[in-house]
Design a protein around this motif. Structure first.
Motif, short mmCIF file in Angstrom:
data_model
loop_
_atom_site.label_atom_id
_atom_site.label_comp_id
_atom_site.label_asym_id
_atom_site.label_seq_id
_atom_site.Cartn_x
_atom_site.Cartn_y
_atom_site.Cartn_z
N ALA A 38 0.83 -1.20 0.00
CA ALA A 38 0.00 0.00 0.00
C ALA A 38 0.87 1.25 0.00
O ALA A 38 1.84 1.35 0.74
N GLY A 39 0.51 2.19 -0.86
CA GLY A 39 1.27 3.43 -0.96
C GLY A 39 2.50 3.35 -1.83
O GLY A 39 3.16 4.35 -2.08
N ARG A 40 2.83 2.15 -2.31
CA ARG A 40 4.03 1.99 -3.14
C ARG A 40 3.67 1.41 -4.51
O ARG A 40 3.83 2.07 -5.52
N ALA A 41 3.20 0.19 -4.53
CA ALA A 41 2.83 -0.45 -5.79
C ALA A 41 1.82 -1.56 -5.50
O ALA A 41 2.03 -2.37 -4.61
N VAL A 42 0.74 -1.54 -6.26
CA VAL A 42 -0.30 -2.56 -6.11
C VAL A 42 -0.75 -3.02 -7.49
O VAL A 42 -0.59 -2.32 -8.48
N GLU A 43 -1.31 -4.19 -7.51
CA GLU A 43 -1.99 -4.67 -8.71
C GLU A 43 -3.26 -5.37 -8.25
O GLU A 43 -3.32 -5.89 -7.13
N GLY A 44 -4.26 -5.34 -9.08
CA GLY A 44 -5.50 -5.95 -8.67
C GLY A 44 -6.49 -6.05 -9.80
O GLY A 44 -6.18 -5.76 -10.96
N GLU A 45 -7.67 -6.46 -9.44
CA GLU A 45 -8.75 -6.54 -10.42
C GLU A 45 -10.07 -6.40 -9.70
O GLU A 45 -10.20 -6.71 -8.52
N TYR A 60 -5.69 -4.04 -13.20
CA TYR A 60 -4.93 -2.79 -13.18
C TYR A 60 -3.64 -2.91 -12.38
O TYR A 60 -3.44 -3.85 -11.62
N VAL A 61 -2.78 -1.91 -12.57
CA VAL A 61 -1.54 -1.73 -11.81
C VAL A 61 -1.52 -0.27 -11.38
O VAL A 61 -1.89 0.61 -12.15
N ALA A 62 -1.11 -0.02 -10.15
CA ALA A 62 -0.94 1.35 -9.67
C ALA A 62 0.41 1.41 -8.95
O ALA A 62 0.65 0.68 -8.00
#
Length: 91
Positions: A38-45, A60-62
């Motif tokens: 969290a706050g650095r890099a996440v991926e999900g759907e 997605y990727v954030a």
């Protein structure tokens, strides 16, 4: 004793750095899963069932580059690009 402390500290650091589930919930018509740091890099759907019965999915990727949709059947498709060479009328 020092060796045990160093091993325990190493295992703690490894566990803290390992991506973990941030969001994971599901309802009758909707689901969202996300993992990372969290706050650095996440991926999900996430997915949902529309009133017409179709299921839509967004993956997605954030990260430091922003939020990016990686794959989705919910986005409308744009027209095909035509990259043919155009002739100059200036000649």
């Amino acid at each position: 004793m020092k060796v045990l402390f160093i091993v325990a500290l190493g295992l703690f650091a490894l566990a803290a750095a390992y991506p973990s589930d941030i969001i994971d919930f599901e309802t009758d018509h909707m689901e969202h899963e996300q993992e990372g740091q969290a706050g650095r890099a996440v991926e999900g759907e996430y997915s949902w069932v529309a009133p017409d019965g179709n299921e839509y999915v967004v993956k997605y990727v954030a990260d430091h580059l922003g939020y990016r949709v990686v794959e989705s059947n919910a986005l409308p498709e744009g027209p095909e690009a035509d990259f043919e060479d155009e002739e100059d009328d200036d000649k």
